[in-house]
Design a protein around this motif. Structure first.
Motif, PDB file in Angstrom:
ATOM      1  N   MET A1326      31.514  28.506  43.153  1.00  0.00           N
ATOM      2  CA  MET A1326      32.765  28.658  42.349  1.00  0.00           C
ATOM      3  C   MET A1326      33.183  30.220  42.911  1.00  0.00           C
ATOM      4  O   MET A1326      32.209  31.112  42.938  1.00  0.00           O
ATOM      5  N   ASP A1327      34.347  30.416  43.402  1.00  0.00           N
ATOM      6  CA  ASP A1327      34.957  31.493  43.803  1.00  0.00           C
ATOM      7  C   ASP A1327      35.816  32.095  42.978  1.00  0.00           C
ATOM      8  O   ASP A1327      36.984  31.814  42.455  1.00  0.00           O
ATOM      9  N   VAL A1328      35.282  33.342  42.528  1.00  0.00           N
ATOM     10  CA  VAL A1328      36.352  34.205  41.482  1.00  0.00           C
ATOM     11  C   VAL A1328      36.986  35.258  42.252  1.00  0.00           C
ATOM     12  O   VAL A1328      35.916  36.126  42.824  1.00  0.00           O
ATOM     13  N   PHE A1329      38.185  35.242  42.468  1.00  0.00           N
ATOM     14  CA  PHE A1329      38.798  36.465  43.351  1.00  0.00           C
ATOM     15  C   PHE A1329      39.908  37.088  42.509  1.00  0.00           C
ATOM     16  O   PHE A1329      40.710  36.276  41.812  1.00  0.00           O
ATOM     17  N   ASP A1330      39.855  38.517  42.582  1.00  0.00           N
ATOM     18  CA  ASP A1330      40.808  38.985  41.771  1.00  0.00           C
ATOM     19  C   ASP A1330      41.829  39.763  42.565  1.00  0.00           C
ATOM     20  O   ASP A1330      42.529  40.692  42.316  1.00  0.00           O
TER      21      ASP A1330
END
Length: 1467
Positions: A1326-1330
């Motif tokens: 899971m890649d959470v990118f801001d």
């Protein structure tokens, strides 16, 4: 009187009839004799039996032929004999019949005046004797007689067949046939001085003409002392009185109108010749050099030829060539004195320019010498063009002659407007053939007199005038080719064409011509050609040409109404350019005009395409007075005549032609001035005109090239059973000219003993070489390089190499060499192996050792494989020699090392390195200077040690060094640029262009577009110890932007720095609250205004300590006197993702006012935002994300409003765009005031969001849960913002589908996998990118537990899913009018919903369809009195919350009456 007249007339008629019959018999006798000569299968036995015939008179005075009785078993013969009883041919048998029949036929012959040979043949073949046919005899035959009669019948059958073939031959249409060799001439071997005779027998009609040829046509009548030719009765012979030179292959040809046949016989003459067994050696001395002449002059070329040994009466064959062998003419005279060969060119013209070759042929071989002859053209009037050249005549016929020529090299002061064509009429009288000049170099001249001889010339025209006339063409006669062949006389070669002419009183209207085509179409004229008609009668035909101007109409206009043309070709003029025409042809003769031919279709009139410009020319040095020019051919050019080359001195625009005759290959420009710096250009020419000139070549100095240095490093690249592939290193010194190729020599090595050197190739090779060699034999090789100046010395011999098939899995690299030798580094380069081995090469390893070390001293330069074909080796010891070798790697492993390179001395030479410069105009370039340049040395640039192919990126200038200018510098130019100086001892340097290019671009931009400053940067010390840096601009626009830099680091608005740019005054300011120790350095303002840039800086070094003390003192005094901010307004994000604005205040008291504002609007106590403000222990906070609900005050004893904390917070964003703005806090009392500001817009808002995302990204680990539909992976976050992007990865990015879905619910990030399979097993990320930073969560799906749980839940659901259990058939066939009732059993928990479908449409219960669902298990449908409309596809659909299922079936309604009618039709 009348009676006597009738008797006289009858007697005359009988005499005339007898005379005609006698002539027919003689003609038949001749034709029969001819037929016998053509039968090659006649045997000698058929000549043995014959009987003579006698002539008798009938009662009416007619002479007939009667045969004498034949022997009983004699065969009937049809052979004719002469008085010497020699067989001369066939005779036609006389008709024998019954006397009554004979009488009737004789009476009939009285009325016949002429009897054809066909009738005679048919009469003799198909009529039997009447008496034999009428008498019926019965007799007893013996077996012998029966056999004899059977044999006679067989013989009779053969005779009938023979006469059937004879009858076919007598048909006038097939009477003629091509020649056929019955007996071919045979080869013979005789002694010198004897006579040899060639015999042959040839059949054919008309009688063939014989021709004999021995390299040249043999004319026996012209040489009766040598040859004697005879022809008797189709027997032909040629008698030759032989000498030794008559040994040759003789061709015998027979020709007639039907075709040609030929045969070959070899004649070998034995004897002694003076030169027999002698090997001649030819030497050419006193050679003629490159010659220059002018038009109108006479030039002689000559060489002395020495033949050794000298043999009496033996003379070599001397031939002069100019592309083709030259023949003596009025322009060319040749002479051979026995020692000297001379060629004299009378009245030079541009056609005489070219490469002249003298070739001396002997029986031992030949020797030749060549040199170029240039012919310079002069003009009478300045500015007029030079005369055209190479005038030729084509397609000469009765009506026109096509004249072609080539355009001159010099057009004069202006472009050529066109050409005039002149023809000679009479003696020295020229008539102009065209009124207006033509531009296309091909023109049909019409209006000629048939049978007259013409010569032509051409003149060119431009604005300055008309040129001199060209050299005249060869004479041509205006007549058809067939007529010219007929007029050549009997001694001319046979053309195979015979014309038959007969007088016919009834004429025949000719048919239509065929195959009408347009052979040429220009804007000046169109040429038509066609085939004559098959039906034309016996007289000649002429032709009318018609044209159609408007396509789609039936309107035709006759072009030559007044004068029909005689030849099947015609040229049309005066056509409109760009317009389409159609053409057709009619034939005419005295009988009338025939039907028109088929139309040619639409033909557009226009000029032919001009050739495109040739490719870039390349000029290289050759001698002190010549330069070799290469160029790329023009593309898509038709009928190319050649190229013209021009040269010009650098710095001038005066172009001089190098050739006056078009050439079609690489050209050597002679006659140049030694030391001149020239450029060259090329233009192509065809019949349509000139192309645009090519771009100019690089400048070249006219100097002699020297031979190159020796090649080195001869190694074996590959070996097979019978050949070897070699490789070598090119010479370091190419002699000032490109190396054209290499010559390889070899010798054998046996037991350590070497043999003699032998040439491996006679033509120069460009790369490697191979030749058929002997297997398992050792060889040594040496190589020589060749350029235009000559061939170098041989390289050192290679090691002894065995010729046997290699079994190497990984081959070795080749071509090792070094560049940029320095004290501590060197660049090693190599070439890939000639072949890959078992698999392609995927890397290389470079090894090094000191020259003094032993074989164990090799060390690897690097650990990982290098995919490049070069490597820079560092860490060397100055003054130490090193040796290198390279190993290749493929999938099979690492191969053997290459041939060693070295020793290489690590020593820096006194030369400069490449450096980068940005001049005042902003031009970025790399500069390399070399003080050791030699004659012929050049600078060769490369990128990443490979030749630069994209010349648009760099401009190379070589003046007092070399300068490589970047035309449009960008990131594409990053890499290592190197420069090598040729013709030196390996002088080279390199420069690696990295990200510093950005800095160079900025400097370039500043130089190109500076921004003017009114005042440079200055500094002021303010109250509270604050520091102000400021400057003011003089000229700028509203788009001007400022970048604030401290010590090359960009600084932004924040707690420490405050920036302001007042564009109304041009003042740029930056404020600092205090100076700290770390603030010592350089402050810079970088400005960008469109393309313009500017920079101003201030250095705080040296007096910084004193300035810092002043600032601290001012700050302390201000703090002591009034309220102030200890910590200015800033933000923080709590672990609960609440965004707080906070600051610390000091020296405040109860009377001090604290005021908050947003966007310059004060936040009052009754505002919602006021409830977000808190103060505790001197710290002010503003909770941006706190949710406030207005509530009315509760009525109660206390009368207090419940606190906001008691209200449950609704789901609202912690921060949104609505919260953006400029927040300010004011402190104020009687002692003074202070202010703090926080900008929550743009960069400030983004900084808050980044911190918020950082806190959010501290999410929980991924967890898994199983459901009846599949598996769910999820992770919890503290808070989710819509700007937060979440991605799931599983062997790559997971694409959304019906089976795999991802999403967000509240603070839960999830991935749902429906109906999982084995492919779904594995690692999930899971890649959470801001947008700036991100976090990854990895989960390895434990397949067994999750999948078992899913299967359990899915099985439980499957038991409860709605489904159709049974009761429904697949197909129902029912008779029309019957009732249909079907019931289906269904199951499901909870009870499913039921519906019926027909053709995908839902059915509703009505009078026609009765739909029932009973006991939750039985669904039925009833259709009363079905019709054919009820046929279709039905389905029972059941559905509950766990699933849906459909039971489908087909209903077919039939009518019995229709079925019976169909059966009756079939019967």
């Amino acid at each position: 009187m009348s009676g006597s007249l009738q008797v006289t007339l009858k007697q005359q008629q009988q005499q005339q009839h007898q005379h005609v019959e006698k002539q027919q018999q003689q003609q038949l006798h001749f034709e029969s004799s001819y037929y016998l000569s053509t039968k090659s299968s006649v045997s000698q036995k058929s000549f043995s039996t014959y009987k003579t015939s006698s002539h008798v008179k009938t009662e009416k005075g007619q002479e007939v032929v009667k045969l004498s009785p034949l022997p009983t078993r004699a065969k009937r013969t049809y052979l004719a004999m002469d008085t010497d009883k020699e067989i001369i041919g066939y005779v036609v048998p006389v008709f024998r019949a019954h006397e009554v029949v004979r009488g009737l036929m004789e009476a009939r012959e009285e009325d016949v005046t002429e009897e054809g040979i066909n009738y005679v043949a048919m009469r003799n073949l198909f009529v039997r004797e009447a008496r034999e046919a009428m008498d019926v005899k019965v007799e007893k035959k013996t077996r012998t007689k029966h056999v004899r009669e059977s044999a006679e019948r067989l013989q009779l059958g053969r005779t009938m067949d023979e006469w059937s073939e004879f009858r076919k031959k007598m048909n006038p249409d097939s009477l003629t046939h091509p020649p056929e060799f019955i007996v071919k001439p045979r080869g013979q071997t005789v002694w010198e001085g004897k006579t040899v005779k060639l015999h042959c027998t040839v059949a054919g009609w008309p009688k063939p003409r014989m021709a004999y040829k021995n390299n040249v046509l043999i004319d026996a009548k012209a040489h009766p002392e040598k040859y004697t030719a005879e022809s008797n009765y189709n027997m032909h012979s040629l008698e030759i009185k032989c000498d030794f030179l008559d040994t040759a292959k003789y061709h015998v040809s027979a020709l007639n109108v039907k075709g040609e046949a030929s045969s070959v016989a070899n004649i070998v003459i034995k004897g002694f010749s003076p030169e027999h067994g002698v090997t001649f050696e030819t030497t050419i001395i006193d050679k003629f050099e490159v010659a220059f002449g002018r038009e109108g002059e006479t030039m002689s070329l000559g060489c002395t030829v020495i033949i050794y040994p000298t043999v009496k009466k033996y003379q070599p064959e001397v031939v002069w060539y100019r592309n083709v062998p030259l023949k003596p003419s009025k322009w060319v005279h040749t002479h051979w004195s026995g020692e000297r060969a001379t060629l004299t060119l009378i009245h030079l013209n541009k056609e005489d320019e070219g490469m002249y070759t003298l070739r001396v042929n002997t029986k031992s071989g030949f020797d030749s010498y060549s040199a170029y002859v240039f012919v310079r053209a002069d003009v009478e009037v300045e500015g007029v063009p030079v005369a055209p050249l190479d005038v030729r005549c084509h397609d000469a016929n009765k009506d026109y002659v096509v004249v072609t020529w080539k355009q001159p090299a010099v057009e004069g002061s202006s472009s050529i407007l066109g050409y005039y064509i002149d023809c000679e009429v009479g003696t020295h009288h020229w008539a102009q053939c065209n009124d207006t000049p033509v531009k296309y170099a091909r023109f049909p001249v019409t209006g000629l007199v048939e049978g007259r001889s013409y010569i032509f010339r051409v003149r060119a025209l431009n604005k300055a005038g008309v040129s001199r006339p060209s050299r005249v063409s060869e004479a041509v006669v205006a007549m058809d080719p067939s007529d010219r062949a007929r007029l050549r006389g009997p001694s001319a070669p046979w053309t195979g064409m015979i014309k038959f002419t007969e007088e016919d009183s009834t004429g025949v209207v000719p048919g239509e011509p065929t195959d009408v085509v347009v052979t040429e179409a220009t804007k000046s004229y169109v040429v038509l050609a066609w085939k004559p008609p098959v039906q034309r009668g016996h007289e000649g035909v002429m032709y009318y040409i018609e044209k159609q101007c408007m396509s789609g109409t039936d309107t035709w206009q006759r072009v030559n109404t007044g004068m029909p043309v005689k030849s099947p070709r015609f040229a049309l003029f005066d056509l409109a350019e760009g317009k389409s025409y159609s053409f057709r042809v009619r034939c005419c003769n005295s009988a009338g005009v025939g039907e028109p031919s088929e139309s040619t279709g639409d033909i557009t009139v226009g000029d032919k395409l001009l050739p495109s410009a040739p490719g870039n020319p390349v000029a290289t040095r050759n001698t002190d007075t010549s330069v070799v020019v290469f160029w790329a051919a023009s593309k898509d050019v038709k009928h190319l005549a050649g190229y013209y080359i021009e040269c010009s001195v650098v710095g001038t625009d005066d172009w001089v032609p190098c050739n006056n005759k078009p050439v079609k290959q690489t050209f050597v420009c002679h006659g140049l001035t030694t030391g001149a710096n020239l450029v060259f250009r090329v233009k192509a020419v065809n019949a349509a005109g000139y192309s645009q000139s090519s771009s100019n070549s690089d400048a070249v100095v006219v100097q002699a090239a020297i031979i190159p240095g020796k090649p080195s490093g001869v190694t074996l690249l590959e070996a097979v059973k019978d050949y070897m592939v070699l490789g070598w290193t090119a010479p370091a010194n190419n002699g000032g000219a490109d190396v054209r190729g290499y010559f390889v020599d070899y010798r054998t090595v046996k037991g350590g003993v070497v043999g003699k050197w032998h040439e491996l190739n006679h033509q120069a090779l460009t790369t490697t070489s191979y030749k058929n060699l002997k297997e398992n034999v050792f060889y040594q090789f040496q190589v020589r390089a060749m350029n235009m100046a000559g061939v170098s010395k041989a390289s050192l011999p290679s090691a002894s190499l065995e010729c046997k098939e290699w079994t190497i899995t990984v081959p070795a690299p080749v071509g090792l060499h070094v560049l940029e030798v320095r004290d501590t580094s060197v660049v090693v380069l190599w070439e890939p192996p000639a072949f890959n081995g078992r698999t392609p090469v995927n890397g290389y390893y470079l090894d090094i050792k000191e020259a003094s070390a032993g074989s164990d001293g090799w060390k690897a330069v690097h650990e990982k494989a290098n995919k490049m074909k070069y490597m820079k080796v560092t860490g060397l010891k100055a003054g130490t020699s090193y040796i290198f070798h390279v190993r290749a790697q493929n999938l099979a492993g690492v191969g053997k090392p290459s041939a060693a390179l070295g020793p290489i001395l690590a020593q820096t030479r006194p030369t400069k390195e490449i450096y980068v410069d940005v001049d005042d105009n902003g031009v970025i370039s790399m500069i390399f200077e070399c003080s050791e340049m030699k004659e012929g040395s050049e600078f060769v640039w490369s990128k990443n040690y490979q030749a630069i192919t994209d010349t648009s990126r760099l401009t190379i200038i070589s003046e007092k060094g070399t300068r490589a200018i970047f035309n449009s510098p960008s990131l594409e130019d990053l890499g290592t640029f190197s420069c090598v100086v040729t013709n030196t001892d390996g002088i080279s340097s390199s420069y690696t262009l990295t990200e510093e290019l950005k800095r160079l671009l900025d400097i370039s931009h500043e130089h190109k577009f500076p921004i003017p400053f009114k005042s440079q940067m200055a500094m002021d010390l303010l109250e509270k110890g604050r520091v102000r840096f400021w400057t003011q601009l003089e000229k700028y626009t509203s788009d001007c932007q400022v970048e604030y830099v401290f010590n090359d680091v960009i600084i932004t608005q924040g707690k420490k720095y405050t920036m302001n740019f007042d564009k109304s005054t041009g003042i740029i300011e930056m404020f600092m609250d205090s100076l700290e120790v770390t603030d010592e350095g350089t402050f810079t303002f970088n400005l960008v205004d469109g393309k313009a840039k500017g920079t101003t800086s201030l250095v705080l070094i040296g007096d910084f300590r004193e300035l810092q003390k002043k600032s601290e003192f001012a700050r302390a005094e201000w703090v002591r006197k009034q309220p102030h901010f200890v910590e200015y307004l800033d933000f923080t994000v709590t672990p609960a993702c609440d965004v707080l604005l906070k600051c610390k205040i000091g020296n405040v008291k109860r009377e001090t006012e604290i005021i908050w504002s947003k966007d310059a609007i004060e936040i009052a106590e009754d505002d919602e935002d006021s409830q977000k403000i808190e103060m505790k222990d001197g710290e002010l906070t503003f909770n941006i994300g706190k949710w406030i609900i207005k509530q009315e005050q509760k009525k109660g004893k206390e009368g207090k409003k419940p606190p906001a904390d008691d209200v449950p917070p609704p789901p609202r964003p912690k921060i949104s765009k609505q919260d953006a703005g400029i927040y300010e806090v004011f402190l104020r009392d009687e002692r003074g005031k202070d202010k703090s500001t926080f900008n929550l817009t743009d960069a400030g808002y983004q900084a808050v969001m980044n911190e918020l995302f950082r806190v959010i990204n501290s999410s929980s680990e991924i967890k898994v849960v199983s459901t009846e539909h599949g598996i769910i992976l999820y992770s919890m976050v503290t808070y989710y913002n819509e700007d937060l992007r979440v991605g799931w990865l599983h062997d790559g990015k997971i694409a959304a589908s019906e089976r795999v879905k991802s999403g967000v619910t509240g603070e839960q990030l999830w991935l749902k996998i429906n109906e999982p399979t084995e492919k779904d097993k594995g690692k999930y990320t899971m890649d959470v990118f801001d947008g700036k930073d991100g976090v990854k969560r990895v989960f390895d799906l434990s397949w067994e537990e999750a999948f078992e749980e899913f299967q359990k839940l899915a099985a439980a659901i499957a038991e409860r899913r709605a489904r159709v259990v049974g009761g429904l058939p697949d197909v129902v066939a029912i008779q029309e009018g019957k009732s249909l009732n079907l019931t289906g059993n269904v199951w499901g928990e909870p009870q499913p919903e039921v519906c019926w479908m027909k053709n995908d449409r839902e059915l509703l219960s009505d009078d026609r369809y009765k739909l029932k669902f009973e006991a939750g298990k039985f669904a039925s449908i009833t259709i009363a009195s079905v019709t054919t409309a009820d046929s279709g596809k039905y389905a029972l659909v059941v559905k509950n919350k766990y699933g849906t299922e459909a039971g489908e079936f087909t209903v077919s309604v039939y009518n019995p009456d229709d079925e019976d009618s169909k059966e009756e039709k079939k019967d």
